[in-house]
Scaffold this active site. Structure first.
Site, PDB file in Angstrom:
ATOM      1  N   LYS A  72      11.792   0.329   4.500  1.00  0.00           N
ATOM      2  CA  LYS A  72      12.550   1.148   5.462  1.00  0.00           C
ATOM      3  C   LYS A  72      11.708   1.640   6.644  1.00  0.00           C
ATOM      4  CE  LYS A  72      16.190   2.757   2.343  1.00  0.00           C
ATOM      5  NZ  LYS A  72      16.949   3.945   1.874  1.00  0.00           N
ATOM      6  N   ASP A 108      22.011   6.782   5.491  1.00  0.00           N
ATOM      7  CA  ASP A 108      21.942   7.526   4.224  1.00  0.00           C
ATOM      8  C   ASP A 108      22.529   8.938   4.358  1.00  0.00           C
ATOM      9  OD1 ASP A 108      20.846   5.510   2.651  1.00  0.00           O
ATOM     10  OD2 ASP A 108      18.786   6.044   3.180  1.00  0.00           O
TER      11      ASP A 108
END
Ligand code: ATR
Length: 279
Positions: A72, A108
């Protein structure tokens, strides 16, 4: 998977390992539901091959990809254009390849707040103080989303306080660090640590000081009902599980790559939950 044409839209998830990912099942269920000529593939890529592999996907005509552990931060560094959500989270979980450029966002936090809103009717981040356990990447994305949604006070509690202090400084706004969770004033309690995950110790926290109506959320989804969520339900508090966050965080990517807005409903939950242990 249905038959594909030469125009099939392609996406996938880059991770190492990636075999445990539920994203192919999730996106595959949506693709089938919408009758889309497309595919979403698991893409196992070693860290040292991540940048070349992501660029190669763009060259191969993929619409984009999800990015999971451990890539990420590398994805954040790779992007030509970053959405504000990525800047706030310091990490990218969704890539869109468009006009020769790589766009990155982080969904997220969106997944977390959308899941709370769907799971608890009338829920609002602005309703009161939130207590967040943990200070890793997931904590950062969720904290940023809560603040952006009007959370009036955010208290971070972490095993390693220095990490929580660093996160608080990076976030800015009404954020504090505490040694113990101030549950008596919390409207929302969120576990972003790995405690309670299958194979890990349970989170040892007495929920009795929480006010009635406080929402308890866990980002762990294996098992679906963590000991924390079971304790919340036993106290009659709304419990928000980590599977819903996983489902909701996937929506923006699907829409960008495949051109349809997918729904999160009981049927989808059941399809993805089928391969997750209940307890
Ligand atoms: P992620 O990016 O997925 O959020 P991470 O950066 O590894 O993962 O963060 C995991 C979080 O769980 C951290 O807040 C970690 O606490 P530390 O910062 O002290 O490492 C927390 N955590 C993991 N195992 C824990 C344990 N046994 N007890 C308490 N906290 C734990």
């Amino acid at each position: 998977m249905p038959l594909l044409s030469g125009r099939a839209k392609l996406a996938g998830v880059l991770g190492w390992p990636v075999a445990h990912s539920r994203s192919p099942l999730l996106h595959g269920t949506w693709l089938a539901r919408h009758g889309i000529d497309g595919a979403y593939l698991p893409l196992p890529v070693r860290p040292e091959r991540f940048v070349d592999s992501a660029r190669a996907l763009a060259d191969l005509g993929f619409r984009g990809a999800n990015v999971t552990l451990p890539h990420k931060e590398a994805a954040f560094a790779l992007c030509d254009d970053l959405a504000p959500s990525a800047g706030r989270a310091g990490a990218v979980n969704t890539l869109v390849f468009r006009d020769g450029r790589i766009e990155g966002s982080n969904t997220d936090g969106f997944g977390f707040t959308e899941n709370c809103a769907q799971s608890v009717p009338g829920w609002s981040a602005a309703a009161g103080p939130a207590v967040l356990l943990g200070a890793g990447g997931a904590a950062r994305a969720i904290a940023a989303a809560l603040l952006d949604a009007g959370c009036p006070r955010l208290v971070l509690v972490n095993r390693t306080p220095a990490r929580a202090e660093a996160l608080a400084r990076g976030l800015g706004g009404p954020v504090e660090v505490a040694e113990r969770p101030p549950l008596e004033s919390a409207s929302l309690l969120v576990n972003t640590t790995s405690l309670g995950m299958a194979g890990q110790p349970a989170l040892d926290l007495d929920l009795s000081p929480l006010p009635s109506g406080a929402v308890v959320a866990d980002i762990v989804y294996v098992p679906l009902e963590t000991p924390l969520l079971a304790a919340a339900r036993a106290r009659g508090l709304p419990a928000v599980d980590g599977l819903g966050m996983l489902l909701h965080q996937a929506r923006p990517g699907f829409e960008a790559w495949f051109g349809a807005a997918p729904a999160v409903d009981e049927e989808l939950r059941a399809a993805v939950a089928a391969d997750i242990p209940r307890r």
